[in-house]
Scaffold this active site. Structure first.
Site, PDB file in Angstrom:
ATOM      1  N   MET A 166     -17.410 136.422  66.775  1.00 44.51           N
ATOM      2  CA  MET A 166     -16.233 136.311  65.901  1.00 44.51           C
ATOM      3  C   MET A 166     -15.269 137.478  66.129  1.00 44.51           C
ATOM      4  O   MET A 166     -14.049 137.299  66.172  1.00 44.51           O
ATOM      5  CB  MET A 166     -16.655 136.326  64.427  1.00 44.51           C
ATOM      6  CG  MET A 166     -17.372 135.078  63.968  1.00 44.51           C
ATOM      7  SD  MET A 166     -17.978 135.305  62.278  1.00 44.51           S
ATOM      8  CE  MET A 166     -16.445 135.203  61.364  1.00 44.51           C
ATOM      9  N   ALA A 167     -15.817 138.677  66.238  1.00 45.14           N
ATOM     10  CA  ALA A 167     -14.963 139.863  66.389  1.00 45.14           C
ATOM     11  C   ALA A 167     -14.210 139.810  67.713  1.00 45.14           C
ATOM     12  O   ALA A 167     -13.021 140.137  67.780  1.00 45.14           O
ATOM     13  CB  ALA A 167     -15.801 141.132  66.287  1.00 45.14           C
ATOM     14  N   LYS A 168     -14.879 139.370  68.786  1.00 44.52           N
ATOM     15  CA  LYS A 168     -14.187 139.267  70.081  1.00 44.52           C
ATOM     16  C   LYS A 168     -13.155 138.134  70.048  1.00 44.52           C
ATOM     17  O   LYS A 168     -12.101 138.231  70.687  1.00 44.52           O
ATOM     18  CB  LYS A 168     -15.187 139.058  71.207  1.00 44.52           C
ATOM     19  CG  LYS A 168     -15.997 140.311  71.566  1.00 44.52           C
ATOM     20  CD  LYS A 168     -15.142 141.449  72.104  1.00 44.52           C
ATOM     21  CE  LYS A 168     -15.979 142.498  72.831  1.00 44.52           C
ATOM     22  NZ  LYS A 168     -15.179 143.698  73.185  1.00 44.52           N
ATOM     23  N   TYR A 203     -20.514 139.371  66.423  1.00 44.64           N
ATOM     24  CA  TYR A 203     -19.897 139.902  67.661  1.00 44.64           C
ATOM     25  C   TYR A 203     -18.941 138.866  68.246  1.00 44.64           C
ATOM     26  O   TYR A 203     -17.801 139.193  68.603  1.00 44.64           O
ATOM     27  CB  TYR A 203     -20.995 140.264  68.673  1.00 44.64           C
ATOM     28  CG  TYR A 203     -20.454 140.601  70.047  1.00 44.64           C
ATOM     29  CD1 TYR A 203     -19.920 141.867  70.313  1.00 44.64           C
ATOM     30  CD2 TYR A 203     -20.474 139.660  71.085  1.00 44.64           C
ATOM     31  CE1 TYR A 203     -19.415 142.177  71.576  1.00 44.64           C
ATOM     32  CE2 TYR A 203     -19.972 139.970  72.346  1.00 44.64           C
ATOM     33  CZ  TYR A 203     -19.445 141.222  72.589  1.00 44.64           C
ATOM     34  OH  TYR A 203     -18.948 141.530  73.835  1.00 44.64           O
ATOM     35  N   ARG A 249     -20.349 153.834  81.501  1.00 44.94           N
ATOM     36  CA  ARG A 249     -20.467 152.407  81.790  1.00 44.94           C
ATOM     37  C   ARG A 249     -19.118 151.809  82.236  1.00 44.94           C
ATOM     38  O   ARG A 249     -18.443 152.385  83.084  1.00 44.94           O
ATOM     39  CB  ARG A 249     -21.089 151.707  80.582  1.00 44.94           C
ATOM     40  CG  ARG A 249     -22.563 152.122  80.392  1.00 44.94           C
ATOM     41  CD  ARG A 249     -23.174 151.667  79.077  1.00 44.94           C
ATOM     42  NE  ARG A 249     -23.053 150.242  78.797  1.00 44.94           N
ATOM     43  CZ  ARG A 249     -23.898 149.287  79.227  1.00 44.94           C
ATOM     44  NH1 ARG A 249     -24.931 149.613  79.956  1.00 44.94           N
ATOM     45  NH2 ARG A 249     -23.715 148.018  78.899  1.00 44.94           N
ATOM     46  N   ASP A 251     -14.550 139.134  75.856  1.00 44.25           N
ATOM     47  CA  ASP A 251     -15.861 138.673  76.347  1.00 44.25           C
ATOM     48  C   ASP A 251     -15.751 137.170  76.515  1.00 44.25           C
ATOM     49  O   ASP A 251     -15.025 136.517  75.743  1.00 44.25           O
ATOM     50  CB  ASP A 251     -16.940 139.021  75.293  1.00 44.25           C
ATOM     51  CG  ASP A 251     -18.355 138.899  75.849  1.00 44.25           C
ATOM     52  OD1 ASP A 251     -18.678 137.836  76.428  1.00 44.25           O
ATOM     53  OD2 ASP A 251     -19.141 139.847  75.692  1.00 44.25           O
TER      54      ASP A 251
HETATM   55  N1  LIG Z   1     -21.437 145.166  79.834  1.00 40.21           N
HETATM   56  C1  LIG Z   1     -21.131 143.890  80.047  1.00 40.21           C
HETATM   57  O1  LIG Z   1     -21.740 143.215  80.885  1.00 40.21           O
HETATM   58  C2  LIG Z   1     -20.055 143.249  79.222  1.00 40.21           C
HETATM   59  C3  LIG Z   1     -19.994 141.850  79.126  1.00 40.21           C
HETATM   60  C4  LIG Z   1     -18.995 141.269  78.380  1.00 40.21           C
HETATM   61  C5  LIG Z   1     -18.046 142.057  77.742  1.00 40.21           C
HETATM   62  N2  LIG Z   1     -18.116 143.404  77.850  1.00 40.21           N
HETATM   63  C6  LIG Z   1     -17.117 144.234  77.165  1.00 40.21           C
HETATM   64  O2  LIG Z   1     -16.667 145.218  78.088  1.00 40.21           O
HETATM   65  C7  LIG Z   1     -16.447 146.458  77.410  1.00 40.21           C
HETATM   66  C8  LIG Z   1     -17.294 147.556  78.057  1.00 40.21           C
HETATM   67  O3  LIG Z   1     -18.657 147.158  78.057  1.00 40.21           O
HETATM   68  P1  LIG Z   1     -19.835 148.241  78.022  1.00 40.21           P
HETATM   69  O4  LIG Z   1     -21.086 147.470  78.102  1.00 40.21           O
HETATM   70  O5  LIG Z   1     -19.536 149.304  78.996  1.00 40.21           O
HETATM   71  O6  LIG Z   1     -19.623 148.808  76.520  1.00 40.21           O
HETATM   72  P2  LIG Z   1     -20.673 149.660  75.655  1.00 40.21           P
HETATM   73  O7  LIG Z   1     -21.451 150.533  76.559  1.00 40.21           O
HETATM   74  O8  LIG Z   1     -21.442 148.723  74.764  1.00 40.21           O
HETATM   75  O9  LIG Z   1     -19.699 150.491  74.699  1.00 40.21           O
HETATM   76  C9  LIG Z   1     -18.647 151.289  75.215  1.00 40.21           C
HETATM   77  C10 LIG Z   1     -18.402 152.484  74.334  1.00 40.21           C
HETATM   78  O10 LIG Z   1     -17.886 152.095  73.069  1.00 40.21           O
HETATM   79  C11 LIG Z   1     -17.966 153.248  72.263  1.00 40.21           C
HETATM   80  N3  LIG Z   1     -18.056 152.862  70.827  1.00 40.21           N
HETATM   81  C12 LIG Z   1     -18.849 151.923  70.268  1.00 40.21           C
HETATM   82  N4  LIG Z   1     -18.618 151.880  68.924  1.00 40.21           N
HETATM   83  C13 LIG Z   1     -17.678 152.830  68.663  1.00 40.21           C
HETATM   84  C14 LIG Z   1     -17.041 153.277  67.484  1.00 40.21           C
HETATM   85  N5  LIG Z   1     -17.309 152.760  66.272  1.00 40.21           N
HETATM   86  N6  LIG Z   1     -16.137 154.282  67.578  1.00 40.21           N
HETATM   87  C15 LIG Z   1     -15.846 154.832  68.770  1.00 40.21           C
HETATM   88  N7  LIG Z   1     -16.419 154.447  69.933  1.00 40.21           N
HETATM   89  C16 LIG Z   1     -17.318 153.457  69.873  1.00 40.21           C
HETATM   90  C17 LIG Z   1     -19.185 154.045  72.715  1.00 40.21           C
HETATM   91  O11 LIG Z   1     -18.727 155.366  73.013  1.00 40.21           O
HETATM   92  P3  LIG Z   1     -19.710 156.660  72.958  1.00 40.21           P
HETATM   93  O12 LIG Z   1     -20.759 156.411  74.015  1.00 40.21           O
HETATM   94  O13 LIG Z   1     -18.821 157.818  73.242  1.00 40.21           O
HETATM   95  O14 LIG Z   1     -20.265 156.700  71.561  1.00 40.21           O
HETATM   96  C18 LIG Z   1     -19.633 153.298  73.965  1.00 40.21           C
HETATM   97  O15 LIG Z   1     -20.006 154.133  75.036  1.00 40.21           O
HETATM   98  C19 LIG Z   1     -16.781 146.197  75.947  1.00 40.21           C
HETATM   99  O16 LIG Z   1     -15.610 145.874  75.234  1.00 40.21           O
HETATM  100  C20 LIG Z   1     -17.697 145.008  76.010  1.00 40.21           C
HETATM  101  O17 LIG Z   1     -17.695 144.229  74.829  1.00 40.21           O
HETATM  102  C21 LIG Z   1     -19.095 144.026  78.571  1.00 40.21           C
END
Ligand SMILES: NC(=O)c1ccc[n+]([C@@H]2O[C@H](COP(=O)([O-])OP(=O)(O)OC[C@H]3O[C@@H](n4cnc5c(N)ncnc54)[C@H](OP(=O)(O)O)[C@@H]3O)[C@@H](O)[C@H]2O)c1
Length: 245
Positions: A156-158, A154, A15, A141
């Site tokens: 709060m954490a961000k 979530y 992703r 975020d």
């Molecule tokens: N997607 C969006 O539209 C969006 C919007 C706003 C903000 N964001 C932020 O952008 C970033 C990337 O988004 P995304 O949607 O690509 O993220 P995601 O798919 O939800 O998560 C990214 C990776 O985090 C890893 N992860 C989760 N919990 C973990 C833990 N306890 N220990 C180790 N690894 C852990 C997982 O790795 P594994 O697969 O290897 O387990 C997962 O593939 C994130 O910080 C997200 O909050 C995304």
């Protein structure tokens, strides 16, 4: 010691994380790809990148909710590459925490990935980053500014991760710059998003579409490599969505 700048990207196997890894690699960096459960995706990505430039990518496993992982992860990256120039705290847990149904386990899980591990990773990486005059980018975020309904923990954490960005920008200066990228709608959660909710979200986005993972990746690259006089900032990559929340 590796000649290329070395960047550790957490959750870098798939992703948005994988787009950040690819983009930084294309910009000339060596990449340390951290993953928890996506071993196959991480290995395939490292293989692909090493085929274009030898010894430029390596994978590192780790469950970020474990106390030992941040120190061990940074230690393994330094043992492999001999240097660390950048840390991208991208790994994240994301799900609703409705009032009345939320447990301490949800809290711990959401805070572990989104705020606690980024702090301890930054702490473990600080000596190497100071030496390299490096940088940290935290992926936050737009909902860190204004909460997403039903996602109190979530959000709060961000928000804590935004504060970490600002606090570390002061504490690690002048050697290390610390910034954040706040994505809007980029990729729907792996669990999917109801079509109506997706359409409503796009309707509130001035640029009238979702963003691409590469949009986030380019902001990360700029903050890491070119933003020499920028620290403590949060750059929104959200198509203007935060203006309309
Ligand atoms: N997607 C969006 O539209 C969006 C919007 C706003 C903000 N964001 C932020 O952008 C970033 C990337 O988004 P995304 O949607 O690509 O993220 P995601 O798919 O939800 O998560 C990214 C990776 O985090 C890893 N992860 C989760 N919990 C973990 C833990 N306890 N220990 C180790 N690894 C852990 C997982 O790795 P594994 O697969 O290897 O387990 C997962 O593939 C994130 O910080 C997200 O909050 C995304």
């Amino acid at each position: 010691m590796n000649k290329q700048p070395v960047i550790l990207v957490t959750g870098g196997a798939r992703r948005v994380g994988a787009a950040i890894v690819r983009h930084l690699h294309a910009a000339g960096c060596a990449v340390a790809i951290h993953y928890r459960s996506s071993a196959a995706e991480a290995d395939a990505l490292a293989q692909e990148l090493n085929a274009t430039r030898a010894d430029s990518a390596c994978t590192f496993p780790g469950a970020l909710e474990s106390d030992n992982t941040p120190g061990a992860l940074v230690g393994s990256v330094l043992a492999h590459f001999g240097r660390l120039d950048g840390l991208v705290n991208n790994a994240s847990a994301f799900y609703p925490t409705p009032i009345g149904e939320t447990t301490a386990a949800h809290w711990n899980d959401l805070f572990a990935a989104n705020a606690r591990a980024p702090f301890f990773l930054a702490q473990a990486a600080t000596p190497a980053l100071r030496e390299a005059r490096g940088a940290i980018v935290n992926i936050v975020d737009i909902y860190a500014e204004r909460p997403l309904a039903g996602h109190t923990v979530y959000s709060m954490a961000k928000a804590a991760l935004v504060m970490l960005t600002q606090a570390l920008a002061r504490d690690l200066a002048p050697e290390v710059r610390v910034n954040a990228v706040a994505p809007g709608a980029i990729l729907w959660p792996a669990s999917g998003k109801p079509e109506e909710a997706a359409e409503a979200l796009i309707a509130k986005t001035p640029l009238a579409r979702k963003g691409e993972p590469e949009d986030v990746a380019e902001a990360v690259r700029w903050l890491l490599m070119d933003a020499h006089y920028t620290t403590g900032q949060v750059i929104r990559v959200d198509g203007g969505r935060a203006l309309n929340i």
